[in-house]
Scaffold this motif. Structure first.
Motif, PDB file in Angstrom:
ATOM      1  N   ILE A  94      42.024  33.231  41.674  1.00 28.53           N
ATOM      2  CA  ILE A  94      43.489  33.360  41.720  1.00 28.53           C
ATOM      3  C   ILE A  94      43.844  33.856  43.117  1.00 28.53           C
ATOM      4  CG2 ILE A  94      45.480  34.654  40.844  1.00 28.53           C
ATOM      5  CD1 ILE A  94      44.057  34.644  38.094  1.00 28.53           C
ATOM      6  N   ASN A 115      60.369  41.385  38.929  1.00 30.71           N
ATOM      7  CA  ASN A 115      59.892  42.018  40.157  1.00 30.71           C
ATOM      8  C   ASN A 115      61.019  42.419  41.092  1.00 30.71           C
ATOM      9  OD1 ASN A 115      56.960  41.880  39.768  1.00 30.71           O
ATOM     10  ND2 ASN A 115      57.361  39.677  39.687  1.00 30.71           N
ATOM     11  N   GLY A 175      46.502  49.634  42.190  1.00 28.60           N
ATOM     12  CA  GLY A 175      46.313  48.237  41.831  1.00 28.60           C
ATOM     13  C   GLY A 175      46.038  47.969  40.365  1.00 28.60           C
ATOM     14  N   GLU A 227      46.697  35.374  45.465  1.00 30.00           N
ATOM     15  CA  GLU A 227      48.011  36.039  45.433  1.00 30.00           C
ATOM     16  C   GLU A 227      48.967  35.392  46.438  1.00 30.00           C
ATOM     17  OE1 GLU A 227      49.133  38.295  43.223  1.00 30.00           O
ATOM     18  OE2 GLU A 227      47.222  37.760  42.297  1.00 30.00           O
ATOM     19  N   TYR A 284      51.085  42.434  31.235  1.00 29.56           N
ATOM     20  CA  TYR A 284      51.782  43.173  32.292  1.00 29.56           C
ATOM     21  C   TYR A 284      53.119  43.666  31.746  1.00 29.56           C
ATOM     22  CZ  TYR A 284      48.469  41.559  35.879  1.00 29.56           C
ATOM     23  OH  TYR A 284      47.357  41.339  36.639  1.00 29.56           O
ATOM     24  N   ALA A 332      44.063  49.896  37.262  1.00 23.04           N
ATOM     25  CA  ALA A 332      44.793  50.260  36.025  1.00 23.04           C
ATOM     26  C   ALA A 332      43.955  49.910  34.798  1.00 23.04           C
ATOM     27  CB  ALA A 332      46.146  49.547  35.986  1.00 23.04           C
TER      28      ALA A 332
HETATM   29  C1  UD1 Z   1      50.839  40.176  39.300  1.00 22.42           C
HETATM   30  C2  UD1 Z   1      49.557  39.366  39.564  1.00 22.42           C
HETATM   31  C3  UD1 Z   1      49.945  37.939  39.890  1.00 22.42           C
HETATM   32  C4  UD1 Z   1      50.747  37.337  38.753  1.00 22.42           C
HETATM   33  C5  UD1 Z   1      51.956  38.195  38.407  1.00 22.42           C
HETATM   34  C6  UD1 Z   1      52.564  37.728  37.099  1.00 22.42           C
HETATM   35  C7  UD1 Z   1      47.968  40.972  40.506  1.00 22.42           C
HETATM   36  C8  UD1 Z   1      47.276  41.467  41.720  1.00 22.42           C
HETATM   37  N1  UD1 Z   1      48.826  39.971  40.668  1.00 22.42           N
HETATM   38  O1  UD1 Z   1      51.571  40.207  40.506  1.00 22.42           O
HETATM   39  O2  UD1 Z   1      48.773  37.158  40.091  1.00 22.42           O
HETATM   40  O3  UD1 Z   1      51.160  36.025  39.104  1.00 22.42           O
HETATM   41  O4  UD1 Z   1      51.568  39.576  38.230  1.00 22.42           O
HETATM   42  O5  UD1 Z   1      53.731  38.438  36.789  1.00 22.42           O
HETATM   43  O6  UD1 Z   1      47.717  41.498  39.430  1.00 22.42           O
HETATM   44  N2  UD1 Z   1      50.657  48.054  37.726  1.00 22.42           N
HETATM   45  C9  UD1 Z   1      49.964  49.175  37.321  1.00 22.42           C
HETATM   46  N3  UD1 Z   1      49.242  49.862  38.241  1.00 22.42           N
HETATM   47  C10 UD1 Z   1      49.177  49.502  39.547  1.00 22.42           C
HETATM   48  C11 UD1 Z   1      49.891  48.343  39.952  1.00 22.42           C
HETATM   49  C12 UD1 Z   1      50.618  47.645  39.031  1.00 22.42           C
HETATM   50  O7  UD1 Z   1      49.993  49.535  36.133  1.00 22.42           O
HETATM   51  O8  UD1 Z   1      48.507  50.209  40.322  1.00 22.42           O
HETATM   52  C13 UD1 Z   1      51.440  47.303  36.728  1.00 22.42           C
HETATM   53  C14 UD1 Z   1      52.916  47.176  37.091  1.00 22.42           C
HETATM   54  O9  UD1 Z   1      53.652  48.275  36.545  1.00 22.42           O
HETATM   55  C15 UD1 Z   1      53.304  45.851  36.462  1.00 22.42           C
HETATM   56  C16 UD1 Z   1      52.001  45.041  36.453  1.00 22.42           C
HETATM   57  O10 UD1 Z   1      50.952  45.982  36.668  1.00 22.42           O
HETATM   58  O11 UD1 Z   1      53.767  46.011  35.152  1.00 22.42           O
HETATM   59  C17 UD1 Z   1      51.975  43.972  37.552  1.00 22.42           C
HETATM   60  O12 UD1 Z   1      52.173  44.574  38.811  1.00 22.42           O
HETATM   61  P1  UD1 Z   1      53.111  43.882  39.893  1.00 22.42           P
HETATM   62  O13 UD1 Z   1      53.107  44.757  41.096  1.00 22.42           O
HETATM   63  O14 UD1 Z   1      54.408  43.529  39.313  1.00 22.42           O
HETATM   64  O15 UD1 Z   1      52.274  42.581  40.210  1.00 22.42           O
HETATM   65  P2  UD1 Z   1      52.843  41.163  40.706  1.00 22.42           P
HETATM   66  O16 UD1 Z   1      53.057  41.226  42.155  1.00 22.42           O
HETATM   67  O17 UD1 Z   1      53.949  40.742  39.848  1.00 22.42           O
END
Ligand code: UD1
Ligand code: MG
Length: 462
Positions: free
Chosen positions: A157, A233, A85, A159, A107, A89
């Motif tokens: 927030i 995504n 998550g 999800e 992100y 991270a």
């Molecule tokens: C996330 C947000 C959401 C937001 C959206 C915007 C969360 C829980 N949700 O959702 O509120 O509207 O981004 O784009 O944060 N990552 C890690 N380690 C992990 C998981 C993810 O580094 O364990 C990184 C991914 O590589 C990615 C970013 O975090 O670059 C976001 O992860 P992603 O799974 O795309 O989250 P969203 O579902 O897009």
């Protein structure tokens, strides 16, 4: 550049499950550049002190492919070995950042955030404890929604997958994922995170509710540019964003004087510099670094990669050109392939179905039909007849060919390298050249034509 006393954390460890692919999401390309590279190139312009990139899934490949050589600030790669998550991270990085320092969270799958927006977000941070970048989208599907109380303050927030009622579905204000807070606060909030009841992941977004409950001040800034806040995504997000990116590049090129016949059928996967009155027809792809001089015309469906094209050159349709230099007033195509190391000097002509590799073709020289020229140095005003082949490879090694000025090579000749043809020599059509030809000589190696008297065709059996 404005310098801000803040570090950036980029989350790029995720696998990108919704991409349905083994490629780490950070290494998908838009406009010929990795999405994580786009983001990092923008982040260095923000003026932050240092950048921490959280990597995980196929992390070695991600680190290897992202170029940080030109960055003047330190870039640290932090491993998230278990992908549990976005909250986890960030937690991986915080121990190396002092508690008083501000942290900008980004992100890795939101590649086009502009540095100007990030600077503005930073400027509102002084009035609050968390400044969050939000956006209002007509279709907020997939994004976390900003939940506000009756006074309009942000309380949490939510999800997308946790939406339970129609009121929540109506919320169009989304979390872009980008925010700024002080490291010490973040540590404190993250320590109280609990895993999501369904996914078992630690959601970074849950800190907003924790902060609200503890009385911290949360401010938001709304971005009005959907392009800059869109996340990648799914494959459909990727191709949509790529098209949007291309349209922006086309607008920029049009505004700088270039004509692109159809903005929807043009791809720039790198950088393009150009002179005046350049014309690019439909379905052209530009890759790497390409430079086009004044009045250059590129016909439909050409691909140019890492190539320099000088003034007044015409490239006719369906030509593929890589790592070449085309000097002024030359003509290339249609259906030409120029491979790396090709240099066409002034006013040279290369025509239909000709392939050239590692070869210099001199001024005013012509090779107009169906030829292969490899590893050769060809002088000025040389005429190379249709179907001429330079046999540069003996099965083990490549060999070099030299053709002097004013040489005439008749159609359907083969030059077996290594071979030198002296100035003004003439090679008769159909000749296989296996020895050097002295200057001014005329040679021919095909068998003489003779007649067979009274020859009768055998009759076809019925
Ligand atoms: C996330 C947000 C959401 C937001 C959206 C915007 C969360 C829980 N949700 O959702 O509120 O509207 O981004 O784009 O944060 N990552 C890690 N380690 C992990 C998981 C993810 O580094 O364990 C990184 C991914 O590589 C990615 C970013 O975090 O670059 C976001 O992860 P992603 O799974 O795309 O989250 P969203 O579902 O897009
Ligand atoms: Mg995402």
């Amino acid at each position: 550049m404005v310098h801000i006393n803040c570090s950036a954390i980029i989350l790029a460890a995720g696998r990108g499950n919704r991409m349905l692919s083994d490629t780490p999401k950070a290494l998908y390309q838009i406009g010929g550049k990795f999405i994580l590279q786009h983001l990092m190139d923008s982040v260095i312009q923000v003026g932050v002190k240092s950048v921490y990139v959280v990597y995980g899934y196929k992390g070695a490949a991600v680190m290897e492919n992202i170029n940080t050589d030109k960055f003047k600030i330190p870039v640290y790669w932090i491993l998230q070995d278990e992908l549990i998550g976005t909250g986890n991270a960030v937690q991986r990085v915080l121990p190396v950042i002092s508690d008083s320092e501000e942290v900008l969270i980004l992100y890795g799958d939101v590649p086009f955030i502009s540095y100007q927006t990030l600077q503005r977000l930073h400027s509102i941070k002084s009035q609050c404890d968390i400044s969050i970048l939000t956006a209002t989208l007509p279709n907020p599907n997939g994004y976390g929604r900003i939940i506000r109380n009756q006074e309009g303050s942000v309380v949490s927030i939510l999800e997308h997958d946790d939406i339970v009622n129609d009121d929540q579905k109506q919320i169009k204000e989304i979390n872009t994922g980008i925010f700024i807070a002080v490291s010490g606060h973040l540590k404190f909030w993250l320590n109280t995170l609990t895993p999501h009841r369904l996914t078992n992941e630690f959601y970074l977004t849950d800190i907003v509710h924790i902060a609200y409950q503890s009385g911290y001040v949360i401010h938001t800034m709304c971005s009005t540019d959907t392009f800059e806040i869109m996340g990648v995504n799914s494959k459909s997000d990727l191709v949509y964003l790529d098209r949007q990116y291309q349209k922006r590049q086309v607008q920029y090129l049009l505004s700088s004087g270039l004509i692109i016949t159809d903005p929807n059928r043009f791809d720039l996967r790198g950088t393009l510099v150009h002179g005046k009155d350049v014309n690019i027809d439909v379905n052209v792809i530009i890759e790497g670094h390409v430079s086009l001089g004044n009045r250059v015309k590129i016909g439909a469906s050409c691909i140019l990669k890492d190539t320099v094209v000088e003034d007044d050159v015409v490239i006719y349709p369906f030509s593929i050109i890589e790592n070449a230099k085309i000097s002024f007033q030359s003509k290339v195509g249609p259906f030409v392939r120029l491979r790396p190391g090709t240099e066409l000097k002034e006013k040279s002509h290369v025509g239909n179905f000709v392939e050239i590799k590692n070869t210099r073709l001199g001024e005013r020289s012509k090779v107009r039909h169906l030829s292969y020229l490899g590893d050769a140095n060809i002088g000025t005003q040389v005429n190379i007849g249709a179907g001429t082949i330079i046999c540069n490879y003996d099965g083990i090694k490549k060999h070099h060919t030299i053709i002097g000025d004013n040489v005439f090579i008749g159609a359907d000749s083969q030059l077996v390298a290594p071979v030198t043809i002296g100035k003004r020599a003439i090679i008769g059509a159909g000749t296989t050249v296996t020895k050097d030809v002295p200057a001014g000589e005329t040679i021919i190696s095909r068998i003489r034509q003779f007649s067979i008297l009274n020859w009768k065709r055998s009759k076809k059996k019925k």
